[in-house]
Design an enzyme around this catalytic site. Structure first.
Site, PDB file in Angstrom:
ATOM      1  N   LYS A  22       0.850  -1.209   0.000  1.00  0.00           N
ATOM      2  CA  LYS A  22       0.000   0.000   0.000  1.00  0.00           C
ATOM      3  C   LYS A  22       0.880   1.251   0.000  1.00  0.00           C
ATOM      4  CE  LYS A  22      -1.599   1.615   4.035  1.00  0.00           C
ATOM      5  NZ  LYS A  22      -1.269   3.012   4.365  1.00  0.00           N
ATOM      6  N   ASN A  23       1.928   1.246   0.833  1.00  0.00           N
ATOM      7  CA  ASN A  23       2.722   2.471   1.018  1.00  0.00           C
ATOM      8  C   ASN A  23       3.728   2.710  -0.088  1.00  0.00           C
ATOM      9  OD1 ASN A  23       1.225   2.909   3.251  1.00  0.00           O
ATOM     10  ND2 ASN A  23       2.778   2.249   4.711  1.00  0.00           N
ATOM     11  N   ARG A  92      -5.110  10.422   4.451  1.00  0.00           N
ATOM     12  CA  ARG A  92      -4.150  11.415   4.959  1.00  0.00           C
ATOM     13  C   ARG A  92      -2.935  11.476   4.058  1.00  0.00           C
ATOM     14  NH1 ARG A  92      -0.363  14.366   7.399  1.00  0.00           N
ATOM     15  NH2 ARG A  92       1.445  13.210   6.774  1.00  0.00           N
ATOM     16  N   CYS A 116      -4.808  12.422  12.125  1.00  0.00           N
ATOM     17  CA  CYS A 116      -5.554  11.199  11.850  1.00  0.00           C
ATOM     18  C   CYS A 116      -5.543  10.386  13.127  1.00  0.00           C
ATOM     19  CB  CYS A 116      -4.907  10.435  10.711  1.00  0.00           C
ATOM     20  SG  CYS A 116      -3.376   9.711  11.224  1.00  0.00           S
ATOM     21  N   ARG A 121      -0.571  14.922  12.303  1.00  0.00           N
ATOM     22  CA  ARG A 121       0.289  14.504  11.189  1.00  0.00           C
ATOM     23  C   ARG A 121       0.790  15.778  10.490  1.00  0.00           C
ATOM     24  NH1 ARG A 121      -0.995   9.145   9.875  1.00  0.00           N
ATOM     25  NH2 ARG A 121       0.802   9.056   8.517  1.00  0.00           N
ATOM     26  N   PRO A 122       1.765  16.464  11.100  1.00  0.00           N
ATOM     27  CA  PRO A 122       2.239  17.728  10.515  1.00  0.00           C
ATOM     28  C   PRO A 122       2.899  17.500   9.153  1.00  0.00           C
ATOM     29  CG  PRO A 122       3.668  17.016  12.301  1.00  0.00           C
ATOM     30  CD  PRO A 122       2.493  16.088  12.304  1.00  0.00           C
ATOM     31  N   ILE A 123       2.918  18.554   8.366  1.00  0.00           N
ATOM     32  CA  ILE A 123       3.592  18.478   7.055  1.00  0.00           C
ATOM     33  C   ILE A 123       4.593  19.621   6.911  1.00  0.00           C
ATOM     34  CG2 ILE A 123       1.719  17.241   5.871  1.00  0.00           C
ATOM     35  CD1 ILE A 123       0.813  19.951   4.737  1.00  0.00           C
ATOM     36  N   ASP A 124       5.078  20.116   8.034  1.00  0.00           N
ATOM     37  CA  ASP A 124       6.009  21.252   8.021  1.00  0.00           C
ATOM     38  C   ASP A 124       7.244  20.981   7.158  1.00  0.00           C
ATOM     39  OD1 ASP A 124       6.213  19.419  10.339  1.00  0.00           O
ATOM     40  OD2 ASP A 124       8.103  20.449  10.669  1.00  0.00           O
ATOM     41  N   ASP A 306       4.742   0.435  11.807  1.00  0.00           N
ATOM     42  CA  ASP A 306       3.492  -0.176  11.321  1.00  0.00           C
ATOM     43  C   ASP A 306       3.349  -1.625  11.773  1.00  0.00           C
ATOM     44  OD1 ASP A 306       3.577   1.533   8.081  1.00  0.00           O
ATOM     45  OD2 ASP A 306       3.117   2.216  10.108  1.00  0.00           O
ATOM     46  N   ILE A 328       7.797   6.780  16.778  1.00  0.00           N
ATOM     47  CA  ILE A 328       7.443   7.484  15.540  1.00  0.00           C
ATOM     48  C   ILE A 328       6.163   8.290  15.656  1.00  0.00           C
ATOM     49  CG2 ILE A 328       7.020   7.242  13.063  1.00  0.00           C
ATOM     50  CD1 ILE A 328       9.861   6.409  13.893  1.00  0.00           C
ATOM     51  N   ARG A 398      -8.436  -0.420   4.568  1.00  0.00           N
ATOM     52  CA  ARG A 398      -7.536   0.567   3.953  1.00  0.00           C
ATOM     53  C   ARG A 398      -6.205  -0.076   3.584  1.00  0.00           C
ATOM     54  NH1 ARG A 398      -6.073   4.980   7.619  1.00  0.00           N
ATOM     55  NH2 ARG A 398      -4.649   5.269   5.893  1.00  0.00           N
TER      56      ARG A 398
HETATM   57  C1  EPZ Z   1       4.377   6.827   6.110  1.00  0.00           C
HETATM   58  O1  EPZ Z   1       3.614   7.852   6.737  1.00  0.00           O
HETATM   59  C2  EPZ Z   1       3.445   5.630   6.027  1.00  0.00           C
HETATM   60  N1  EPZ Z   1       2.271   5.964   5.228  1.00  0.00           N
HETATM   61  C3  EPZ Z   1       3.014   5.218   7.432  1.00  0.00           C
HETATM   62  O2  EPZ Z   1       2.213   4.030   7.299  1.00  0.00           O
HETATM   63  C4  EPZ Z   1       4.264   4.878   8.241  1.00  0.00           C
HETATM   64  O3  EPZ Z   1       3.881   4.566   9.560  1.00  0.00           O
HETATM   65  C5  EPZ Z   1       5.209   6.098   8.256  1.00  0.00           C
HETATM   66  O4  EPZ Z   1       5.515   6.487   6.896  1.00  0.00           O
HETATM   67  C6  EPZ Z   1       6.512   5.794   8.969  1.00  0.00           C
HETATM   68  O5  EPZ Z   1       7.149   4.735   8.369  1.00  0.00           O
HETATM   69  C7  EPZ Z   1       2.376   5.939   3.883  1.00  0.00           C
HETATM   70  O6  EPZ Z   1       3.427   5.691   3.333  1.00  0.00           O
HETATM   71  C8  EPZ Z   1       1.122   6.227   3.105  1.00  0.00           C
HETATM   72  P1  EPZ Z   1       6.500  10.182   8.222  1.00  0.00           P
HETATM   73  P2  EPZ Z   1       4.178   9.381   6.771  1.00  0.00           P
HETATM   74  O7  EPZ Z   1       6.401  11.426   7.444  1.00  0.00           O
HETATM   75  O8  EPZ Z   1       4.868   9.668   5.505  1.00  0.00           O
HETATM   76  C9  EPZ Z   1       6.530  13.438  11.682  1.00  0.00           C
HETATM   77  C10 EPZ Z   1       0.357   2.639   7.683  1.00  0.00           C
HETATM   78  O9  EPZ Z   1      -0.127   2.129   8.704  1.00  0.00           O
HETATM   79  N2  EPZ Z   1       6.516  14.461  10.630  1.00  0.00           N
HETATM   80  O10 EPZ Z   1       7.714   9.328   8.074  1.00  0.00           O
HETATM   81  O11 EPZ Z   1       3.074  10.270   7.198  1.00  0.00           O
HETATM   82  C11 EPZ Z   1       5.198  12.686  11.771  1.00  0.00           C
HETATM   83  O12 EPZ Z   1       4.267  13.396  12.544  1.00  0.00           O
HETATM   84  C12 EPZ Z   1       0.828   4.088   7.710  1.00  0.00           C
HETATM   85  O13 EPZ Z   1       0.505   2.042   6.586  1.00  0.00           O
HETATM   86  C13 EPZ Z   1       6.646  15.793  10.981  1.00  0.00           C
HETATM   87  O14 EPZ Z   1       6.746  16.135  12.147  1.00  0.00           O
HETATM   88  O15 EPZ Z   1       5.239   9.252   7.959  1.00  0.00           O
HETATM   89  C14 EPZ Z   1       5.597  11.382  12.412  1.00  0.00           C
HETATM   90  O16 EPZ Z   1       5.665  11.564  13.815  1.00  0.00           O
HETATM   91  C15 EPZ Z   1       0.643   4.747   9.058  1.00  0.00           C
HETATM   92  N3  EPZ Z   1       6.617  16.739  10.003  1.00  0.00           N
HETATM   93  C16 EPZ Z   1       7.014  11.139  11.880  1.00  0.00           C
HETATM   94  O17 EPZ Z   1       7.464  12.411  11.366  1.00  0.00           O
HETATM   95  C17 EPZ Z   1       6.502  16.411   8.671  1.00  0.00           C
HETATM   96  O18 EPZ Z   1       6.515  17.327   7.807  1.00  0.00           O
HETATM   97  C18 EPZ Z   1       7.087  10.104  10.755  1.00  0.00           C
HETATM   98  O19 EPZ Z   1       6.238  10.552   9.754  1.00  0.00           O
HETATM   99  C19 EPZ Z   1       6.374  15.047   8.337  1.00  0.00           C
HETATM  100  C20 EPZ Z   1       6.394  14.082   9.326  1.00  0.00           C
END
Ligand code: EPZ
Length: 419
Positions: A22-23, A92, A116, A121-124, A306, A328, A398
């Site tokens: 999926k990811n 998301r 979520c 889930r910040p995107i900064d 995950d 995480i 999902r």
């Molecule tokens: C991806 O999410 C996966 N989703 C998640 O899988 C997975 O848990 C995660 O990576 C970690 O491996 C998809 O690929 C669709 P991150 P993502 O950005 O990209 C923080 C599942 O169950 N962060 O690596 O959202 C964030 O809040 C899902 O299949 C910021 O602070 O994960 C988190 O604490 C759940 N600012 C950490 O980083 C940002 O701009 C990791 O997030 C971006 C992220």
């Protein structure tokens, strides 16, 4: 509304083809926007998140056709640049379309993906990186409007955290940008490598994927291609948990040992026997499961967040006390209370969860609170005494292709009921 009904007690055995990841499928579908012409993706999992991504592609003017596990995408010009709010809210991870649309059209409007079930889930990091590449981004009333009329330019991007989504967004923005983009402290997950390989198949120039430093040299155009999505390492870890809980023996076809480097030792410490081959993994369990002293979730190649919930479900009836530290996400223990309804003895406080193994769990009515937490409840139910009913299984759908069918094919008493 639908629920899963699982009667525990059967050992699982047999072989299972691991579904496509999926990811990986989600960023690959977003990447199709950047390729002129037709792209065919094989081994796409049949999941609600994948179909949501197809609807987003459709809203952007792309033709998207799903045929079982094959998805064909035709990115037509001009490509739209606005992702409707209702589609953004469905998933998301739709934020990954931002980099692709910006890279293709130079403009993109979408609503803030928001938090979520796992917490904020910040995107900064996504936005900071895209601004550095020349995007002007305004955030107002929950809407993001991004413009880069003169086109994105390459830049050196240093991520404060190896965010998977931010790494993917920058890669997607960079492949058709002017100049070279270097991503330092990039995520190293196998899904990043899969995305890079797909983009290179479309004509992109990328090096360093899978290391912490990814370099992208922008090109004018990308063309369509035919590509097969990598196997889902988290689905594999989930099925490993099912084998561990039921004392079964499974052959997971497609599971790649190289994706499960931090996961396999945990199951071996639990007392499972694992053999790995180039295209499959064999797991069996004899006798009582043992506790695992400490599991820390970390960015790849560390233990994947995950897999935390499904593995916790297996540890609930292991002999001894196990500890998990979830590094995480802030709110990724929502399955603990539901497991407790089945008789599990787990204390979760902040990042830490302490699991005191109990002799057995009992069937109960429980709720899926998120995708992997829902899968954990199904794993727990397989080994529980009696019948478990899991509601809110939209979360499970999902990320898992008809989980009840997969489990039934391995000997579980599992069915889906509407109510
Ligand atoms: C991806 O999410 C996966 N989703 C998640 O899988 C997975 O848990 C995660 O990576 C970690 O491996 C998809 O690929 C669709 P991150 P993502 O950005 O990209 C923080 C599942 O169950 N962060 O690596 O959202 C964030 O809040 C899902 O299949 C910021 O602070 O994960 C988190 O604490 C759940 N600012 C950490 O980083 C940002 O701009 C990791 O997030 C971006 C992220």
């Amino acid at each position: 509304m639908q629920k899963l009904v699982i009667e525990g007690g059967n050992r699982l055995s047999g072989e299972l083809n691991i579904q496509g990841a999926k990811n990986s499928a989600l960023p690959l579908l977003a990447a199709c926007i950047l390729a002129d012409g037709e792209t065919m993706l094989h081994n796409c999992p049949r999941l609600s998140d994948v179909y949501a991504a197809c609807r987003i592609l459709g809203s952007l003017g792309c033709e998207c056709k799903a045929d079982v596990n094959d998805i064909t995408v035709k990115a037509l010009s001009p490509c739209g640049c606005c992702v409707p709010d209702e589609l953004m809210r469905e998933m998301r991870s739709s934020i990954v379309f931002l980099g692709a649309v910006l890279g293709r059209v130079g403009e993109c409007s979408l609503s803030f993906p928001g938090g979520c079930e796992l917490g904020p889930r910040p995107i900064d990091m996504h936005l900071a990186a895209l601004r550095k590449m020349g995007a002007e981004i305004t955030e107002r009333y929950g809407l993001l409007h991004c413009v880069c009329k003169s086109g994105l330019r390459g830049a050196d991007i240093n991520l404060g955290f190896p965010s998977v989504g931010a790494t993917e967004n920058v890669m997607l923005a960079a492949v058709r940008a002017r100049g070279v983009t270097r991503i330092l402290n990039a995520a190293r997950e196998p899904e990043i490598t899969d995305l890079a390989q797909f983009l290179k198949c479309c004509g992109a120039r990328i090096t360093g994927e899978g290391s912490g430093a990814v370099t992208v040299e922008g090109v004018e155009k990308l063309h369509g291609c035919e590509y097969s999505v990598m196997p889902d390492r988290i689905a594999a870890a989930t099925m490993m948990s099912a084998a561990a809980v039921t004392g079964g023996e499974l052959e997971l076809i497609g599971a790649r040992a190289s994706d499960l480097g931090a996961v396999i030792p945990v199951f071996e410490e639990m007392g499972c026997r694992i053999y790995t081959y180039s295209d499959r993994l064999y797991i069996s369990r004899r006798g009582q499961l043992s506790a695992v002293s400490l599991i820390r979730t970390m960015p790849y190649p560390g233990f994947p967040t995950d897999a935390q919930a499904p593995v916790m479900a297996a540890l609930a009836t292991a002999c001894g006390t196990s500890m998990i530290v979830e590094n995480i996400f802030e709110n990724r223990y929502r399955h603990v209370d539901e497991l407790a309804r089945m008789g599990a003895s787990i204390k979760a406080e902040g990042k830490v969860a302490v699991i005191d193994g109990v002799p057995r769990l009992y069937g109960a009515k429980v709720r899926a609170m998120d995708l992997r937490g829902g899968a954990a409840l199904a794993v727990a139910a397989l080994g529980a005494e009696g019948i478990t009913e899991i509601s809110d299984i939209k979360y499970i759908d999902r990320g898992y292709e008809s989980l009840e069918s997969q489990l039934r094919a391995l000997g579980a008493k599992a069915r889906r009921e509407s109510f």
